[in-house]
Scaffold this motif. Structure first.
Motif, mmCIF file in Angstrom:
data_model
loop_
_atom_site.group_PDB
_atom_site.id
_atom_site.type_symbol
_atom_site.label_atom_id
_atom_site.label_comp_id
_atom_site.label_asym_id
_atom_site.label_seq_id
_atom_site.Cartn_x
_atom_site.Cartn_y
_atom_site.Cartn_z
ATOM 1 N N ASN A 22 0.811 -1.218 0.000
ATOM 2 C CA ASN A 22 0.000 0.000 0.000
ATOM 3 C C ASN A 22 0.853 1.280 0.000
ATOM 4 O OD1 ASN A 22 -2.271 -1.577 -0.012
ATOM 5 N ND2 ASN A 22 -2.845 -1.188 2.114
ATOM 6 N N ALA A 23 1.608 1.458 -1.071
ATOM 7 C CA ALA A 23 2.489 2.632 -1.169
ATOM 8 C C ALA A 23 2.246 3.410 -2.448
ATOM 9 C CB ALA A 23 3.944 2.187 -1.097
ATOM 10 N N SER A 24 1.024 3.397 -2.948
ATOM 11 C CA SER A 24 0.734 3.998 -4.249
ATOM 12 C C SER A 24 1.080 5.492 -4.315
ATOM 13 C CB SER A 24 -0.739 3.797 -4.611
ATOM 14 O OG SER A 24 -1.586 4.382 -3.636
ATOM 15 N N LYS A 25 1.012 6.173 -3.190
ATOM 16 C CA LYS A 25 1.260 7.618 -3.179
ATOM 17 C C LYS A 25 2.687 7.953 -3.569
ATOM 18 C CE LYS A 25 0.874 11.711 -0.196
ATOM 19 N NZ LYS A 25 0.486 12.208 1.150
ATOM 20 N N TYR A 26 3.644 7.107 -3.181
ATOM 21 C CA TYR A 26 5.058 7.416 -3.385
ATOM 22 C C TYR A 26 5.765 6.454 -4.342
ATOM 23 C CZ TYR A 26 4.016 9.760 1.044
ATOM 24 O OH TYR A 26 3.442 10.520 2.030
ATOM 25 N N LEU A 27 5.100 5.385 -4.738
ATOM 26 C CA LEU A 27 5.777 4.286 -5.413
ATOM 27 C C LEU A 27 6.437 4.675 -6.735
ATOM 28 C CD1 LEU A 27 6.542 1.344 -5.523
ATOM 29 C CD2 LEU A 27 4.293 0.824 -6.469
ATOM 30 N N THR A 52 -3.808 -3.452 -1.096
ATOM 31 C CA THR A 52 -5.227 -3.237 -1.403
ATOM 32 C C THR A 52 -5.431 -1.928 -2.166
ATOM 33 O OG1 THR A 52 -5.537 -2.206 0.787
ATOM 34 C CG2 THR A 52 -6.005 -4.568 0.588
ATOM 35 N N ASP A 53 -4.369 -1.172 -2.406
ATOM 36 C CA ASP A 53 -4.461 0.019 -3.246
ATOM 37 C C ASP A 53 -3.959 -0.363 -4.644
ATOM 38 O OD1 ASP A 53 -1.731 -0.137 -3.011
ATOM 39 O OD2 ASP A 53 -1.476 1.772 -1.968
ATOM 40 N N ASP A 54 -3.563 0.613 -5.455
ATOM 41 C CA ASP A 54 -3.147 0.299 -6.822
ATOM 42 C C ASP A 54 -1.627 0.242 -6.979
ATOM 43 O OD1 ASP A 54 -2.858 2.995 -6.396
ATOM 44 O OD2 ASP A 54 -3.656 3.610 -8.340
ATOM 45 N N SER A 55 -0.915 -0.110 -5.909
ATOM 46 C CA SER A 55 0.548 -0.217 -5.977
ATOM 47 C C SER A 55 0.990 -1.186 -7.075
ATOM 48 C CB SER A 55 1.110 -0.679 -4.630
ATOM 49 O OG SER A 55 0.933 0.282 -3.630
ATOM 50 N N LEU A 56 0.365 -2.358 -7.131
ATOM 51 C CA LEU A 56 0.766 -3.368 -8.105
ATOM 52 C C LEU A 56 0.533 -2.874 -9.532
ATOM 53 C CD1 LEU A 56 1.862 -6.180 -8.589
ATOM 54 C CD2 LEU A 56 -0.458 -7.092 -8.297
#
Length: 205
Positions: A22-27, A52-56
């Protein structure tokens, strides 16, 4: 900042190990800071730990533009220790570096760290100074070399895990892992175990 790499260091492929949850903000910024390193001979092993976010999805999109980014994922969240150990198992290069999915690497980070390792025999790992952000004013944090000596590690852990670079081949030979039975300090024990086989240094430039 300037840095001149030797032909030897350029030849070495380095694996960047990046667990993610769950690191989509910074990934995107984190991944691009590695892909834009001055040392181009590298690969990123990215392991999404059941986000559960859109990191992947973000990682997969970036991987379509750069084949050096290799994507792995877990169907469920298994935790940072198992994720790190899986990344260690997947690593096949002699040298590797840890990277967090919400950090930004200096463009010369990998070049300077591999150069340090190649020029300093007897060292099994190195870490680096860093800039702490997100708490108001940015602050430069320096790591005195004596604080990560083998003797000092018996009492405190000052190794910056996401800024570290290490001898991955040695880790495999000596079976140095992240131990699940000490979940609150598994990174500390990892460096203590690795330090049995050599020194840990600091890239101070």
């Amino acid at each position: 900042m300037t840095h001149r790499m030797t032909g030897l260091s350029v030849q070495h492929c380095v694996t960047i190990l990046m667990p993610c949850f769950n690191a989509s903000k910074y990934l995107a910024q984190a991944l691009n800071s590695i892909l834009e390193q001055s040392h181009h001979n590298l690969e990123i092993l990215f392991l999404d730990d059941g986000s559960t976010d859109d990191s992947l999805q973000i990682a997969r999109k970036i991987a379509k533009c750069d084949a050096r980014l290799r994507i792995y994922s877990s169907d469920e969240n298994v935790g940072i220790i198992k994720s790190r150990n899986r990344l260690l198992d997947l690593c096949t290069t002699d040298y590797a570096a840890w990277m967090d999915c919400d950090d930004i690497a200096h463009p010369e980070r990998i070049a300077m760290q591999i150069q340090f390792m190649l020029e300093n025999s007897g060292y099994v790992a190195c870490t680096c100074h860093y800039i702490r952000q997100g708490l108001g004013e940015d602050k430069v944090i320096t790591i005195p070399p004596q604080t990560i000596s083998r003797e000092y590690l018996l009492f405190y852990n000052y190794v910056l895990n996401p800024g570290s670079f290490f001898d991955a081949a040695l880790c495999k030979r000596k079976k140095v892992r992240f131990r699940e039975w000490i979940s609150g300090a598994s990174d500390y024990l990892f460096w203590v175990e690795l330090a049995q086989f050599g020194q840990i240094g600091v890239v101070e430039k």
